[in-house]
Enzyme design. Structure first.
Site, PDB file in Angstrom:
ATOM      1  CE1 TYR A 125      -4.524   1.763   0.583  1.00  0.00           C
ATOM      2  CE2 TYR A 125      -2.934   3.294   2.106  1.00  0.00           C
ATOM      3  CZ  TYR A 125      -4.229   3.042   1.417  1.00  0.00           C
ATOM      4  OH  TYR A 125      -5.660   3.603   0.887  1.00  0.00           O
ATOM      5  CB  SER A 161       4.132   5.475  -4.386  1.00  0.00           C
ATOM      6  OG  SER A 161       3.844   6.413  -5.734  1.00  0.00           O
ATOM      7  CD  GLN A 210       8.432  -6.787  -6.164  1.00  0.00           C
ATOM      8  OE1 GLN A 210       8.295  -7.731  -7.372  1.00  0.00           O
ATOM      9  NE2 GLN A 210       7.455  -5.907  -6.597  1.00  0.00           N
ATOM     10  CG  HIS A 242      10.248  -2.715 -11.599  1.00  0.00           C
ATOM     11  ND1 HIS A 242      10.341  -2.337 -13.160  1.00  0.00           N
ATOM     12  CD2 HIS A 242      11.208  -2.960 -11.075  1.00  0.00           C
ATOM     13  CE1 HIS A 242      11.667  -2.551 -12.985  1.00  0.00           C
ATOM     14  NE2 HIS A 242      12.265  -2.334 -12.067  1.00  0.00           N
ATOM     15  CD  GLU A 264      21.282  30.690 -14.000  1.00  0.00           C
ATOM     16  OE1 GLU A 264      20.878  30.757 -14.824  1.00  0.00           O
ATOM     17  OE2 GLU A 264      21.235  32.002 -13.293  1.00  0.00           O
ATOM     18  CB  SER A 298      16.970  33.631 -24.904  1.00  0.00           C
ATOM     19  OG  SER A 298      18.106  32.550 -24.766  1.00  0.00           O
TER      20      SER A 298
END
Length: 336
Positions: free
Chosen positions: A26, A28, A87, A109, A228, A253
């Site tokens: 339980y 995401s 798992q 997955h 930046e 730009s």
């Protein structure tokens, strides 16, 4: 070869009408799958270990919560969405004993199936529906009636109806509204791991940190370096997300676009691509998978936790925390 994509009209939700579905986990993905299934009229239960902190959360949302073994025993369709490294243990202890012929074992997955950390018995369908989005977006877009794209793979079709039933599951969680691409467990696993390591997480994180450090070492203010090299990354990625690289280059730009063409290949040069090829080779050969599983099974995640702590203490994190305090419009990430 043309890609195969399935949509709502290709999936029959009625195939799940008489099925009992268990979502194991339980987190995401697990919370999104179970809630979306419930609201699609599917008989769903959540499988969690007895001491899981998520039991209260799931029950508060009106979901039926059982121990993993009981959920697996009841269910005809079992979706496993606990973390990759857990798992195989959960499977061996609580799921495998209840995998009788005709049931379907599902994943979001392909890691454990592809690298054979899990080997389901004969007579059981083994399929995958993998939403291409974090769980909270799977849930949000389902509620908006839109859905996120997903992937479909069938490793074993023992019943002859594995693909159809998996597509029904994909429809129930909202993926067929956006489109479900057919793939294989191998392709999904290898491309997913490569994307995470070479680009999305490892590559981008290392690039941002290296740019930040380069400016700091040259004597520029950390705050300027942060803006930046990290802060503005979202602005650029959002443009790519909306319209690809072409739209990003259209939107910035001419100076930035020219610098993109002339300096980008100097940063990501043939040496970098060769490193990427080695990363992909490690993934395809199972080297990375075994290293990660050994880190959990043999080392108690000691190296992993040390790396996490080291990166958390980097100057870019300290500067970023201060500057984000100046920007109340930024939604604070949930680290619970």
């Amino acid at each position: 070869m043309a890609v195969t994509i399935y949509y709502d009209n290709d999936a029959n939700l009625d195939l799940l009408k008489d099925k009992k579905v268990a979502v194991i986990g339980y987190g995401s993905q697990g919370h999104a799958h179970s809630l979306n299934l419930k609201e699609s009229g599917v008989d769903v239960r959540v499988g969690l270990h007895a001491s899981s902190k998520s039991r209260v959360k799931a029950e508060a949302r009106g979901l039926r919560v059982l121990d993993v073994a009981d959920a697996a025993r009841e269910a005809d369709v079992i979706m496993v969405v606990v973390p990759d490294e857990l798992q195989s243990t959960v499977y061996e202890e609580s799921i495998k004993p209840h995998l009788t012929p005709g049931k379907m074992l599902m994943f979001a997955h392909g890691f454990n199936i592809h690298y054979q950390f899990i080997s389901p018995p004969e007579g059981v369908d083994v399929t995958m529906i993998a939403p291409k989005s974090p769980g909270h977006r799977v849930r949000e877009l389902y509620k908006e009636g839109v859905g996120v794209p997903g992937l479909l793979a069938v490793q074993r079709d023992a019943t002859g109806h594995g693909k159809e039933l998996a597509l029904a599951y994909g429809k129930a969680i909202g993926c067929t509204k956006a489109g479900v691409i057919e793939t294989t467990f191998a392709e999904e696993t290898e491309t997913d791991l490569f994307g995470e390591q070479a680009v999305l997480c490892g590559g981008v994180s290392a690039l941002i940190q290296a740019g930040f450090e380069t400016l700091i070492e040259a004597g520029y203010q950390p705050e300027m370096a942060y803006f930046e090299c990290l802060h503005e990354m979202k602005l650029i990625v959002d443009l790519m997300y909306e319209g690809g690289l072409k739209y990003m280059r259209y939107s910035v730009s001419n100076t930035a676009e020219f610098g993109d063409y002339t300096s980008g290949p100097r940063v990501v040069d043939e040496h970098v691509k060769e490193s990427m090829r080695k990363i992909l080779s490690d993934i395809r050969e199972g080297t990375f998978a075994n290293r990660w599983m050994d880190e959990n099974r043999l080392n108690g995640q000691a190296n992993f936790k040390q790396m996490r702590a080291s990166h958390t203490e980097h100057q870019i994190e300290q500067v970023g925390e201060q500057l984000r305090g100046m920007m109340p419009f930024i939604k604070k990430g949930d680290t619970e």
